[in-house]
Design an enzyme around this catalytic site. Structure first.
Site, PDB file in Angstrom:
ATOM      1  N   CYS A 116      -1.552 -11.852   5.716  1.00  0.00           N
ATOM      2  CA  CYS A 116      -0.111 -11.860   6.593  1.00  0.00           C
ATOM      3  C   CYS A 116      -0.530 -12.705   7.977  1.00  0.00           C
ATOM      4  CB  CYS A 116       0.419 -10.410   6.900  1.00  0.00           C
ATOM      5  SG  CYS A 116       0.987  -9.602   5.240  1.00  0.00           S
ATOM      6  N   HIS A 256       4.767 -10.241  13.189  1.00  0.00           N
ATOM      7  CA  HIS A 256       4.917  -9.957  11.679  1.00  0.00           C
ATOM      8  C   HIS A 256       5.831  -9.065  11.315  1.00  0.00           C
ATOM      9  CE1 HIS A 256       3.689  -9.817   7.537  1.00  0.00           C
ATOM     10  NE2 HIS A 256       3.127  -8.778   7.665  1.00  0.00           N
ATOM     11  N   ASN A 286       8.609  -8.147   4.274  1.00  0.00           N
ATOM     12  CA  ASN A 286       7.455  -8.702   4.335  1.00  0.00           C
ATOM     13  C   ASN A 286       7.282  -9.713   3.625  1.00  0.00           C
ATOM     14  OD1 ASN A 286       4.878  -9.249   5.033  1.00  0.00           O
ATOM     15  ND2 ASN A 286       4.357  -7.024   5.088  1.00  0.00           N
TER      16      ASN A 286
HETATM   17  O1  UT7 Z   1       1.761  -6.927   5.982  1.00  0.00           O
HETATM   18  C1  UT7 Z   1       0.385  -6.663   6.103  1.00  0.00           C
HETATM   19  C2  UT7 Z   1       0.248  -5.245   6.595  1.00  0.00           C
HETATM   20  N1  UT7 Z   1       0.752  -4.053   6.053  1.00  0.00           N
HETATM   21  C3  UT7 Z   1       1.375  -3.218   6.904  1.00  0.00           C
HETATM   22  O2  UT7 Z   1       1.406  -3.296   8.128  1.00  0.00           O
HETATM   23  C4  UT7 Z   1       2.116  -2.004   6.267  1.00  0.00           C
HETATM   24  C5  UT7 Z   1       1.527  -0.651   6.911  1.00  0.00           C
HETATM   25  N2  UT7 Z   1       1.948   0.607   6.290  1.00  0.00           N
HETATM   26  C6  UT7 Z   1       3.201   0.783   6.336  1.00  0.00           C
HETATM   27  O3  UT7 Z   1       4.153   0.099   6.829  1.00  0.00           O
HETATM   28  C7  UT7 Z   1       3.666   2.253   6.095  1.00  0.00           C
HETATM   29  O4  UT7 Z   1       2.376   2.891   5.583  1.00  0.00           O
HETATM   30  C8  UT7 Z   1       4.492   2.409   4.849  1.00  0.00           C
HETATM   31  C9  UT7 Z   1       5.775   1.796   4.590  1.00  0.00           C
HETATM   32  C10 UT7 Z   1       3.714   1.480   3.462  1.00  0.00           C
HETATM   33  C11 UT7 Z   1       4.726   4.067   4.022  1.00  0.00           C
HETATM   34  O5  UT7 Z   1       5.163   4.512   5.071  1.00  0.00           O
HETATM   35  P1  UT7 Z   1       4.586   5.963   5.548  1.00  0.00           P
HETATM   36  O6  UT7 Z   1       5.569   6.464   6.288  1.00  0.00           O
HETATM   37  O7  UT7 Z   1       3.183   5.691   6.087  1.00  0.00           O
HETATM   38  O8  UT7 Z   1       4.575   6.763   4.440  1.00  0.00           O
HETATM   39  P2  UT7 Z   1       3.566   7.706   3.381  1.00  0.00           P
HETATM   40  O9  UT7 Z   1       2.751   6.751   2.657  1.00  0.00           O
HETATM   41  O10 UT7 Z   1       2.522   8.457   4.416  1.00  0.00           O
HETATM   42  O11 UT7 Z   1       4.308   8.536   2.649  1.00  0.00           O
HETATM   43  C12 UT7 Z   1       5.212   9.566   3.169  1.00  0.00           C
HETATM   44  C13 UT7 Z   1       6.128  10.383   2.057  1.00  0.00           C
HETATM   45  C14 UT7 Z   1       5.158  10.674   1.036  1.00  0.00           C
HETATM   46  O12 UT7 Z   1       5.728  11.851   0.410  1.00  0.00           O
HETATM   47  P3  UT7 Z   1       4.858  13.231   0.789  1.00  0.00           P
HETATM   48  O13 UT7 Z   1       3.598  13.225   0.192  1.00  0.00           O
HETATM   49  O14 UT7 Z   1       4.935  13.434   2.176  1.00  0.00           O
HETATM   50  O15 UT7 Z   1       5.779  14.360   0.059  1.00  0.00           O
HETATM   51  C15 UT7 Z   1       5.626   9.651  -0.101  1.00  0.00           C
HETATM   52  O16 UT7 Z   1       5.388   9.944  -1.548  1.00  0.00           O
HETATM   53  O17 UT7 Z   1       6.933   9.371   1.681  1.00  0.00           O
HETATM   54  C16 UT7 Z   1       6.708   9.368   0.168  1.00  0.00           C
HETATM   55  N3  UT7 Z   1       7.105   7.964  -0.153  1.00  0.00           N
HETATM   56  C17 UT7 Z   1       8.563   7.574  -0.512  1.00  0.00           C
HETATM   57  N4  UT7 Z   1       9.731   8.305  -0.523  1.00  0.00           N
HETATM   58  C18 UT7 Z   1      10.720   7.681  -0.871  1.00  0.00           C
HETATM   59  C19 UT7 Z   1       6.426   6.890  -0.230  1.00  0.00           C
HETATM   60  N5  UT7 Z   1       7.167   5.655  -0.486  1.00  0.00           N
HETATM   61  C20 UT7 Z   1       8.516   6.150  -0.620  1.00  0.00           C
HETATM   62  C21 UT7 Z   1       9.518   5.652  -1.105  1.00  0.00           C
HETATM   63  N6  UT7 Z   1      10.612   6.293  -1.141  1.00  0.00           N
HETATM   64  N7  UT7 Z   1       9.517   4.460  -1.422  1.00  0.00           N
END
Ligand code: UT7
Length: 333
Positions: A116, A256, A286
């Site tokens: 990225c 980004h 993205n």
């Molecule tokens: O471009 C290259 C660099 N990449 C980035 O900069 C990405 C950086 N990371 C992120 O943007 C975020 O970490 C994500 C968008 C990938 C994920 O968001 P998050 O707030 O970190 O979510 P998480 O993975 O901690 O998940 C939180 C909760 C989980 O449920 P529980 O375990 O708390 O019950 C996931 O299972 O959200 C759940 N979850 C979803 N729920 C509905 C994860 N994905 C989804 C979804 N829809 N699509």
């Protein structure tokens, strides 16, 4: 000899027609518009879904528009650099395909892989070639067909990504415009948190790798999020201080487009209001190496000659950095 700067003289872009919105995505995996909007900030993304078309198709469209707008002839182009992680083929490069499709007979060309952050690396590389005095017209493209490496059964990654491409022309000037400074970083310790497990030389394609979705993005989201926020914020603040730029004389931050919460955090740290931040994550998601040039393509009409822009990105590697650009022209649009 007078100092040569590398000025950006034009921008072109392309996004595919197909719109994959959150409603359609919610029918593909267990997710919903509310979660995606609050946790990521993507409403819809573009997908290149015509069979047989790859990243070079979008890159070619963007570069063609750029050449038309900049009034550049094919035989004037000295160099093409394409930042991408989703080349049409492992080899040859997207850049060499572009040379053929655009009829660039006098250019040499190569791809650059910094995930990225690829466009930041490519801008600085092009600027260095220009500053050397040997090259006069360089096309820099950021292009990725992220849908080709996205697992649409994994709700943690599939809402994030989209496809797109944009390109800039970089030329010499003796005036104080263009790519004036850059700070680029790499930390290979980021490998376990963001990578594609198969398809490279460590783990070539096999029935096993295909059956287990190993040819798609693997991301430990929370860890990557944490590093993205701190590194993009720190490097943007550092380049601003180094160049005596403050919230009062920074005109635009070009971040980004990975997550709206990361963009918010960077803007906060720099004390820059969101009105001065170029944001299109809601429409394109993205697009990896394409996010930065797509932003300036989208908002070109807002950019004025003399504006101070800070580009910043973070990606797999880890790679990250910031580039300070003094914008060199008023848009004709
Ligand atoms: O471009 C290259 C660099 N990449 C980035 O900069 C990405 C950086 N990371 C992120 O943007 C975020 O970490 C994500 C968008 C990938 C994920 O968001 P998050 O707030 O970190 O979510 P998480 O993975 O901690 O998940 C939180 C909760 C989980 O449920 P529980 O375990 O708390 O019950 C996931 O299972 O959200 C759940 N979850 C979803 N729920 C509905 C994860 N994905 C989804 C979804 N829809 N699509």
């Amino acid at each position: 000899m007078e100092k040569i700067n590398a000025i950006i003289t034009g921008v072109g872009g392309y996004v595919p027609d197909y719109v994959l919105n959150n409603e359609e995505l919610s029918r593909m995996v267990d997710t919903n518009d509310e979660w995606i909007m609050t946790r990521i900030g993507v409403k819809e993304r573009r997908i290149l879904n015509e069979e047989g078309l790859g990243t070079s198709y979008m890159a070619r469209k963007a570069a063609k528009q750029l050449m038309q707008k900049a009034g550049s002839q094919a035989d004037e182009i000295d160099l093409v650099i394409v930042a991408t992680s989703t080349a049409d083929y492992p080899f040859p490069s997207v850049a060499s395909i572009l040379c053929d499709k655009l009829g660039l007979k006098n250019a040499f060309a190569f791809d650059m892989q910094a995930a990225c952050s690829g466009f930041l690396y490519a801008m600085e590389t092009a600027a260095s070639f220009i500053r050397s005095g040997r090259y006069k017209k360089i096309i820099v493209v950021g292009a990725d067909k992220m849908s080709s490496i996205t697992n649409y059964t994994d709700r943690a990654t599939c809402p994030i990504f989209g496809d797109g491409a944009a390109a800039i022309m970089v030329e010499p000037t003796t005036e104080e415009y263009g790519v004036l400074d850059s700070i680029l970083h790499t930390d290979g310790k980021g490998l376990p948190f963001l990578h594609m497990k198969a398809g490279g030389s460590v783990c070539p394609a096999s029935y096993f790798t295909v059956d287990n979705h190993l040819h798609t993005v693997y991301q430990e989201g929370r860890t990557v999020f944490k590093y993205a926020v701190s590194n993009m914020s720190d490097v943007s603040a550092t380049i601003a201080e180094k160049n005596n730029l403050t919230k009062d004389n920074i005109d635009w931050v070009v971040p980004h487009q990975a997550n709206m919460r990361i963009i918010d955090a960077v803007a906060n740290r720099m004390e820059i209001p969101l009105e001065k931040v170029l944001i299109n994550i809601d429409r394109y998601g993205n697009t990896s190496a394409a996010t930065l040039p797509l932003c300036i393509w989208d908002f070109e009409s807002k950019l004025k000659k003399g504006d101070n822009l800070i580009f910043t990105a973070f990606g797999a590697g880890f790679t990250w950095g910031a580039v300070y650009v003094k914008w060199g022209y008023d848009s004709q649009n």
